[in-house]
Design a protein around this motif. Structure first.
Motif, PDB file in Angstrom:
ATOM      1  N   LYS A  35      -3.102  -1.336  -2.889  1.00 17.61           N
ATOM      2  CA  LYS A  35      -2.905  -0.928  -4.285  1.00 17.61           C
ATOM      3  C   LYS A  35      -3.893   0.164  -4.680  1.00 17.61           C
ATOM      4  O   LYS A  35      -3.517   1.158  -5.302  1.00 17.61           O
ATOM      5  N   SER A  36      -5.144  -0.028  -4.328  1.00 13.43           N
ATOM      6  CA  SER A  36      -6.183   0.939  -4.667  1.00 13.43           C
ATOM      7  C   SER A  36      -5.886   2.300  -4.041  1.00 13.43           C
ATOM      8  O   SER A  36      -6.046   3.343  -4.684  1.00 13.43           O
ATOM      9  N   TYR A  37      -5.456   2.293  -2.800  1.00 12.74           N
ATOM     10  CA  TYR A  37      -5.134   3.543  -2.120  1.00 12.74           C
ATOM     11  C   TYR A  37      -4.042   4.297  -2.870  1.00 12.74           C
ATOM     12  O   TYR A  37      -4.168   5.488  -3.147  1.00 12.74           O
ATOM     13  N   PHE A  38      -2.964   3.609  -3.207  1.00 15.40           N
ATOM     14  CA  PHE A  38      -1.834   4.270  -3.844  1.00 15.40           C
ATOM     15  C   PHE A  38      -2.083   4.613  -5.308  1.00 15.40           C
ATOM     16  O   PHE A  38      -1.432   5.496  -5.854  1.00 15.40           O
ATOM     17  N   GLU A  39      -3.027   3.959  -5.944  1.00 17.28           N
ATOM     18  CA  GLU A  39      -3.389   4.318  -7.321  1.00 17.28           C
ATOM     19  C   GLU A  39      -4.094   5.665  -7.357  1.00 17.28           C
ATOM     20  O   GLU A  39      -4.092   6.337  -8.379  1.00 17.28           O
ATOM     21  N   ASN A  40      -4.678   6.061  -6.233  1.00 18.98           N
ATOM     22  CA  ASN A  40      -5.466   7.285  -6.182  1.00 18.98           C
ATOM     23  C   ASN A  40      -4.709   8.479  -5.613  1.00 18.98           C
ATOM     24  O   ASN A  40      -5.297   9.528  -5.396  1.00 18.98           O
ATOM     25  N   ILE A  41      -3.410   8.329  -5.351  1.00 20.59           N
ATOM     26  CA  ILE A  41      -2.632   9.459  -4.852  1.00 20.59           C
ATOM     27  C   ILE A  41      -1.525   9.792  -5.844  1.00 20.59           C
ATOM     28  O   ILE A  41      -1.306   9.078  -6.809  1.00 20.59           O
ATOM     29  N   ASP A  42      -0.836  10.853  -5.559  1.00 22.71           N
ATOM     30  CA  ASP A  42       0.280  11.292  -6.398  1.00 22.71           C
ATOM     31  C   ASP A  42       1.371  10.228  -6.391  1.00 22.71           C
ATOM     32  O   ASP A  42       1.987   9.968  -5.368  1.00 22.71           O
ATOM     33  N   LYS A  43       1.633   9.627  -7.521  1.00 18.10           N
ATOM     34  CA  LYS A  43       2.590   8.530  -7.616  1.00 18.10           C
ATOM     35  C   LYS A  43       4.023   8.963  -7.317  1.00 18.10           C
ATOM     36  O   LYS A  43       4.855   8.151  -6.946  1.00 18.10           O
ATOM     37  N   SER A  44       4.315  10.240  -7.452  1.00 22.98           N
ATOM     38  CA  SER A  44       5.668  10.708  -7.170  1.00 22.98           C
ATOM     39  C   SER A  44       5.968  10.689  -5.673  1.00 22.98           C
ATOM     40  O   SER A  44       7.119  10.788  -5.267  1.00 22.98           O
ATOM     41  N   LYS A  45       4.946  10.547  -4.843  1.00 17.67           N
ATOM     42  CA  LYS A  45       5.138  10.533  -3.395  1.00 17.67           C
ATOM     43  C   LYS A  45       5.293   9.130  -2.832  1.00 17.67           C
ATOM     44  O   LYS A  45       5.475   8.960  -1.645  1.00 17.67           O
ATOM     45  N   SER A  46       5.214   8.121  -3.676  1.00 20.06           N
ATOM     46  CA  SER A  46       5.303   6.758  -3.160  1.00 20.06           C
ATOM     47  C   SER A  46       6.259   5.924  -4.007  1.00 20.06           C
ATOM     48  O   SER A  46       6.440   6.153  -5.187  1.00 20.06           O
ATOM     49  N   ASP A  47       6.879   4.961  -3.349  1.00 18.20           N
ATOM     50  CA  ASP A  47       7.794   4.037  -3.994  1.00 18.20           C
ATOM     51  C   ASP A  47       7.409   2.647  -3.504  1.00 18.20           C
ATOM     52  O   ASP A  47       7.680   2.304  -2.349  1.00 18.20           O
ATOM     53  N   ILE A  48       6.761   1.878  -4.342  1.00 19.41           N
ATOM     54  CA  ILE A  48       6.198   0.598  -3.914  1.00 19.41           C
ATOM     55  C   ILE A  48       6.735  -0.540  -4.764  1.00 19.41           C
ATOM     56  O   ILE A  48       6.775  -0.441  -5.987  1.00 19.41           O
ATOM     57  N   ASP A  49       7.160  -1.586  -4.096  1.00 16.30           N
ATOM     58  CA  ASP A  49       7.531  -2.834  -4.754  1.00 16.30           C
ATOM     59  C   ASP A  49       6.686  -3.932  -4.123  1.00 16.30           C
ATOM     60  O   ASP A  49       6.642  -4.055  -2.899  1.00 16.30           O
ATOM     61  N   ILE A  50       6.032  -4.715  -4.935  1.00 19.32           N
ATOM     62  CA  ILE A  50       5.256  -5.854  -4.454  1.00 19.32           C
ATOM     63  C   ILE A  50       6.038  -7.100  -4.810  1.00 19.32           C
ATOM     64  O   ILE A  50       6.289  -7.367  -5.984  1.00 19.32           O
ATOM     65  N   LEU A  51       6.424  -7.850  -3.791  1.00 20.66           N
ATOM     66  CA  LEU A  51       7.287  -9.009  -3.968  1.00 20.66           C
ATOM     67  C   LEU A  51       6.598 -10.257  -3.433  1.00 20.66           C
ATOM     68  O   LEU A  51       5.891 -10.198  -2.437  1.00 20.66           O
ATOM     69  N   ASP A  52       6.828 -11.369  -4.078  1.00 20.92           N
ATOM     70  CA  ASP A  52       6.282 -12.653  -3.646  1.00 20.92           C
ATOM     71  C   ASP A  52       7.342 -13.377  -2.827  1.00 20.92           C
ATOM     72  O   ASP A  52       8.402 -13.726  -3.340  1.00 20.92           O
ATOM     73  N   GLY A  53       7.072 -13.581  -1.555  1.00 18.51           N
ATOM     74  CA  GLY A  53       8.028 -14.204  -0.651  1.00 18.51           C
ATOM     75  C   GLY A  53       8.438 -15.609  -1.041  1.00 18.51           C
ATOM     76  O   GLY A  53       9.499 -16.083  -0.653  1.00 18.51           O
ATOM     77  N   GLU A  54       7.611 -16.280  -1.812  1.00 17.54           N
ATOM     78  CA  GLU A  54       7.952 -17.642  -2.242  1.00 17.54           C
ATOM     79  C   GLU A  54       8.865 -17.645  -3.462  1.00 17.54           C
ATOM     80  O   GLU A  54       9.461 -18.658  -3.786  1.00 17.54           O
ATOM     81  N   LYS A  55       8.978 -16.504  -4.128  1.00 15.26           N
ATOM     82  CA  LYS A  55       9.741 -16.447  -5.372  1.00 15.26           C
ATOM     83  C   LYS A  55      10.999 -15.595  -5.283  1.00 15.26           C
ATOM     84  O   LYS A  55      11.866 -15.705  -6.142  1.00 15.26           O
ATOM     85  N   ILE A  56      11.110 -14.754  -4.277  1.00 17.09           N
ATOM     86  CA  ILE A  56      12.234 -13.822  -4.197  1.00 17.09           C
ATOM     87  C   ILE A  56      13.380 -14.430  -3.380  1.00 17.09           C
ATOM     88  O   ILE A  56      13.157 -15.187  -2.444  1.00 17.09           O
ATOM     89  N   LYS A  57      14.599 -14.087  -3.775  1.00 19.27           N
ATOM     90  CA  LYS A  57      15.781 -14.528  -3.039  1.00 19.27           C
ATOM     91  C   LYS A  57      16.062 -13.530  -1.913  1.00 19.27           C
ATOM     92  O   LYS A  57      15.748 -12.342  -2.037  1.00 19.27           O
ATOM     93  N   VAL A  58      16.661 -14.009  -0.848  1.00 19.42           N
ATOM     94  CA  VAL A  58      16.919 -13.175   0.326  1.00 19.42           C
ATOM     95  C   VAL A  58      17.749 -11.943  -0.026  1.00 19.42           C
ATOM     96  O   VAL A  58      17.424 -10.838   0.414  1.00 19.42           O
ATOM     97  N   ASP A  59      18.785 -12.096  -0.830  1.00 20.31           N
ATOM     98  CA  ASP A  59      19.628 -10.945  -1.163  1.00 20.31           C
ATOM     99  C   ASP A  59      18.863  -9.895  -1.968  1.00 20.31           C
ATOM    100  O   ASP A  59      19.083  -8.694  -1.803  1.00 20.31           O
ATOM    101  N   GLU A  60      17.938 -10.333  -2.809  1.00 18.72           N
ATOM    102  CA  GLU A  60      17.103  -9.377  -3.559  1.00 18.72           C
ATOM    103  C   GLU A  60      16.162  -8.638  -2.613  1.00 18.72           C
ATOM    104  O   GLU A  60      15.953  -7.426  -2.743  1.00 18.72           O
TER     105      GLU A  60
END
Length: 66
Positions: A35-60
């Motif tokens: 997170k810290s690394y990507f907060e310090n770079i151009d946000k238009s160059k990255s596409d990040i989703d942080i997902l919790d494996g215990e809460k997300i459904k397989v299709d999502e």
């Protein structure tokens, strides 16, 4: 040097990165490094989703990966 440190140092990012294990502290530590690394770079160059494996459904998860 951890795998995450190596990835950040070399800027060799895989399309999908899974953090898992029994040590939640180490997972949180690595997640914070990423997170810290990507907060310090151009946000238009990255596409990040942080997902919790215990809460997300397989299709999502598949939809996000596509």
């Amino acid at each position: 040097m951890s795998v995450i440190d190596e990835i950040l140092k070399n800027q060799n990012f895989p399309p999908i990165l899974l953090l898992f294990g029994e040590e939640e502290f180490l997972i949180d530590e690595d997640l914070n490094k990423i997170k810290s690394y990507f907060e310090n770079i151009d946000k238009s160059k990255s596409d990040i989703d942080i997902l919790d494996g215990e809460k997300i459904k397989v299709d999502e998860l598949i939809s996000k990966c596509n």
